[in-house]
Motif scaffolding. Structure first.
Motif, mmCIF file in Angstrom:
data_model
loop_
_atom_site.group_PDB
_atom_site.id
_atom_site.type_symbol
_atom_site.label_atom_id
_atom_site.label_comp_id
_atom_site.label_asym_id
_atom_site.label_seq_id
_atom_site.Cartn_x
_atom_site.Cartn_y
_atom_site.Cartn_z
ATOM 1 N N PHE A 1 -13.130 0.700 45.121
ATOM 2 C CA PHE A 1 -12.388 1.622 45.972
ATOM 3 C C PHE A 1 -12.647 1.350 47.449
ATOM 4 C CE2 PHE A 1 -13.411 4.357 42.146
ATOM 5 C CZ PHE A 1 -12.225 4.044 41.511
ATOM 6 N N SER A 2 -12.936 0.101 47.794
ATOM 7 C CA SER A 2 -13.173 -0.235 49.193
ATOM 8 C C SER A 2 -12.296 -1.408 49.602
ATOM 9 C CB SER A 2 -14.654 -0.583 49.419
ATOM 10 O OG SER A 2 -14.988 -1.796 48.782
ATOM 11 N N LEU A 3 -11.896 -1.382 50.859
ATOM 12 C CA LEU A 3 -11.149 -2.484 51.460
ATOM 13 C C LEU A 3 -12.042 -3.122 52.510
ATOM 14 C CD1 LEU A 3 -8.724 -4.232 52.184
ATOM 15 C CD2 LEU A 3 -7.797 -2.319 53.504
ATOM 16 N N THR A 4 -12.394 -4.382 52.299
ATOM 17 C CA THR A 4 -13.264 -5.086 53.233
ATOM 18 C C THR A 4 -12.451 -6.086 54.032
ATOM 19 O OG1 THR A 4 -15.167 -4.884 51.753
ATOM 20 C CG2 THR A 4 -15.296 -6.566 53.461
ATOM 21 N N LYS A 5 -12.515 -5.959 55.347
ATOM 22 C CA LYS A 5 -11.852 -6.904 56.238
ATOM 23 C C LYS A 5 -12.917 -7.840 56.816
ATOM 24 C CE LYS A 5 -8.205 -3.645 57.576
ATOM 25 N NZ LYS A 5 -7.540 -2.960 58.710
ATOM 26 N N THR A 6 -12.637 -9.140 56.768
ATOM 27 C CA THR A 6 -13.585 -10.140 57.259
ATOM 28 C C THR A 6 -13.037 -10.780 58.528
ATOM 29 O OG1 THR A 6 -14.324 -10.597 55.004
ATOM 30 C CG2 THR A 6 -14.868 -12.228 56.678
ATOM 31 N N ALA B 1 -10.402 10.882 49.577
ATOM 32 C CA ALA B 1 -10.237 10.727 48.126
ATOM 33 C C ALA B 1 -11.255 9.762 47.527
ATOM 34 C CB ALA B 1 -8.828 10.234 47.810
ATOM 35 N N GLY B 2 -12.081 9.150 48.398
ATOM 36 C CA GLY B 2 -13.135 8.266 47.888
ATOM 37 C C GLY B 2 -13.042 6.830 48.335
ATOM 38 N N ALA B 3 -12.078 6.508 49.185
ATOM 39 C CA ALA B 3 -11.944 5.128 49.662
ATOM 40 C C ALA B 3 -12.960 4.843 50.763
ATOM 41 C CB ALA B 3 -10.527 4.879 50.187
ATOM 42 N N ALA B 4 -13.291 3.568 50.910
ATOM 43 C CA ALA B 4 -14.179 3.130 51.990
ATOM 44 C C ALA B 4 -13.547 1.919 52.668
ATOM 45 C CB ALA B 4 -15.560 2.779 51.446
ATOM 46 N N TYR B 5 -13.733 1.849 53.970
ATOM 47 C CA TYR B 5 -13.243 0.708 54.747
ATOM 48 C C TYR B 5 -14.443 -0.014 55.339
ATOM 49 C CZ TYR B 5 -8.477 2.418 54.302
ATOM 50 O OH TYR B 5 -7.270 2.802 53.797
ATOM 51 N N ALA B 6 -14.598 -1.288 54.965
ATOM 52 C CA ALA B 6 -15.738 -2.069 55.443
ATOM 53 C C ALA B 6 -15.240 -3.172 56.364
ATOM 54 C CB ALA B 6 -16.512 -2.664 54.277
ATOM 55 N N TYR B 7 -16.076 -3.523 57.326
ATOM 56 C CA TYR B 7 -15.736 -4.538 58.316
ATOM 57 C C TYR B 7 -16.903 -5.519 58.403
ATOM 58 C CZ TYR B 7 -12.466 -0.810 59.464
ATOM 59 O OH TYR B 7 -11.521 0.174 59.386
ATOM 60 N N GLU B 8 -16.622 -6.793 58.100
ATOM 61 C CA GLU B 8 -17.650 -7.830 58.140
ATOM 62 C C GLU B 8 -17.331 -8.829 59.237
ATOM 63 O OE1 GLU B 8 -18.034 -9.739 54.384
ATOM 64 O OE2 GLU B 8 -19.090 -8.051 53.442
ATOM 65 N N LEU C 1 -23.334 -13.977 57.939
ATOM 66 C CA LEU C 1 -22.993 -12.610 58.304
ATOM 67 C C LEU C 1 -23.669 -12.237 59.618
ATOM 68 C CD1 LEU C 1 -21.506 -10.046 57.255
ATOM 69 C CD2 LEU C 1 -23.698 -9.336 56.292
ATOM 70 N N ILE C 2 -22.875 -11.802 60.593
ATOM 71 C CA ILE C 2 -23.407 -11.351 61.886
ATOM 72 C C ILE C 2 -23.663 -9.855 61.852
ATOM 73 C CG2 ILE C 2 -22.947 -11.181 64.360
ATOM 74 C CD1 ILE C 2 -21.017 -13.552 64.023
ATOM 75 N N GLY C 3 -22.731 -9.125 61.306
ATOM 76 C CA GLY C 3 -22.866 -7.674 61.245
ATOM 77 C C GLY C 3 -21.844 -7.075 60.300
ATOM 78 N N ARG C 4 -22.127 -5.858 59.862
ATOM 79 C CA ARG C 4 -21.236 -5.181 58.923
ATOM 80 C C ARG C 4 -21.393 -3.680 59.074
ATOM 81 N NH1 ARG C 4 -20.717 -2.871 53.835
ATOM 82 N NH2 ARG C 4 -19.028 -3.695 52.529
ATOM 83 N N PHE C 5 -20.290 -2.956 59.008
ATOM 84 C CA PHE C 5 -20.373 -1.500 58.945
ATOM 85 C C PHE C 5 -19.252 -0.984 58.061
ATOM 86 C CE2 PHE C 5 -17.835 -2.401 62.718
ATOM 87 C CZ PHE C 5 -16.755 -1.561 62.561
ATOM 88 N N GLU C 6 -19.398 0.249 57.618
ATOM 89 C CA GLU C 6 -18.479 0.808 56.639
ATOM 90 C C GLU C 6 -18.110 2.236 57.022
ATOM 91 O OE1 GLU C 6 -19.278 2.202 52.194
ATOM 92 O OE2 GLU C 6 -19.104 0.014 52.311
ATOM 93 N N VAL C 7 -16.855 2.577 56.801
ATOM 94 C CA VAL C 7 -16.371 3.937 57.015
ATOM 95 C C VAL C 7 -16.058 4.528 55.646
ATOM 96 C CG1 VAL C 7 -14.654 5.401 58.129
ATOM 97 C CG2 VAL C 7 -15.365 3.262 59.228
#
Length: 320
Positions: A250-255, A287-294, A302-308
């Motif tokens: 349930f997460s969308l990760t953008k790289t 509703a339970g989704a998460a948005y991650a940014y890598e 990997l330099i950094g990552r955070f999640e909403v």
């Protein structure tokens, strides 16, 4: 063997590999019951669309250096022709399977071993940078139709098959196996280990929860549609490019590829993207989704990552 970033490896493999439906286990079971192991090899080779001549040998001992206990191995040429070329189709490749492994194991474990070895052929023939990484070979087999078999048979009380650790396999299953099949797997394990009254309670609870499960499936589909609509690659600024979007559970990760890491202010960017995500996607996040940014450099590190995964509660503006 060092741990790997499973999500990143799968994203790299998906850039070169097709989406393959699950392997038809019914046919595998029939072939296994009749001890037609060569038929299992042919079926799996066809499912993986590997158009080479495959010579299968059944052995009691031997094997390459360091693989004295390996259930199977395959011999591939040092200069592998490119996948699909006429030279590739003219290849003769030899695969070896240990007789004691075949006689002692179930159809699913045998299928995993065969799929792993054939995945070496796939990765070598597309000259993928991860072709020498055994864990990436397991992930390739999962991508090419064997993820459910890996979920159910790669790690059991009878032993472990493959190179992925328990945590790496769990991460791969979360990404590659649809939610409903993971729930079915968990229930089947539960049924085998608990008495009937408890099973009845679990069944009742699962029926009660079915609507929630369906809503989660719909949420997953919404995230997949959102990812598909993104323009990739997309230049963000002079030193940053959006290069990938992956939906995991349930997460969308953008790289993002960052060519000048010293110019990246993660704290400031994190605040801005959190505000933007909550403004645009609050319903899905609630509703339970998460948005991650890598953020990764040109080597893939990997330099950094955070999640909403949550947003501040909405409050009414104070009155006059």
């Amino acid at each position: 063997m060092a741990d790997i970033d499973v999500a990143y490896c799968i994203a790299q493999l998906r850039q070169h590999l097709p989406c393959v439906p699950p392997m038809p286990v019914g046919k595998l079971k029939v072939l296994h019951r009749s001890r037609d192991y060569e038929g299992m090899v042919r079926l799996i080779r066809t499912a993986m669309n590997i158009e080479v001549r495959l010579l299968v040998g059944w052995v009691n001992s031997g094997g390459p250096e360091g693989m004295a206990k390996a259930p199977a191995w395959i011999e591939v040429p040092a200069n592998m022709p490119f996948y699909g070329s006429s030279e590739f189709k003219m290849l003769s490749i030899r695969m070896f399977l240990r007789k004691d492994f075949l006689e002692a194991n179930t159809y699913d474990k045998i299928a995993i071993a065969i799929a792993h070895e054939l995945s070496h052929v796939v990765l070598d023939s597309i000259h993928h940078p991860l072709c020498k990484e055994e864990k990436a070979v397991d992930l390739t087999a999962m991508l090419l139709g064997f993820s459910r078999l890996y979920m159910s048979a790669a790690q059991t009380s009878r032993g472990t098959l493959g190179y992925l650790t328990s945590s790496e396999l769990s991460a791969a299953v979360r990404i590659l196996v649809p939610t409903r099949f993971r729930i079915m797997r968990a229930l089947s394990v539960f049924v085998r280990n608990f008495p009937r009254p408890v099973i009845a309670t679990v069944v009742a609870l699962s029926i009660w929860a079915s609507e929630k499960i369906n809503s989660k499936i719909e949420l997953h589909k919404l995230l997949q549609a959102e990812a598909a609509d993104l323009l990739i690659p997309r230049t963000i600024n002079s030193y940053m490019t959006l290069v990938g979007a992956q939906v995991n559970f349930f997460s969308l990760t953008k790289t993002f590829l960052v060519t000048r890491p010293t110019q990246l202010d993660l704290a400031s960017r994190g605040r801005k993207l959190r505000d933007a995500a909550c403004a645009k996607h609050r319903v899905k996040i609630d509703a339970g989704a998460a948005y991650a940014y890598e953020y990764r450099d040109q080597t893939g590190s990997l330099i950094g990552r955070f999640e909403v995964s949550s947003c501040p509660s909405l409050r009414e503006s104070p009155g006059p």
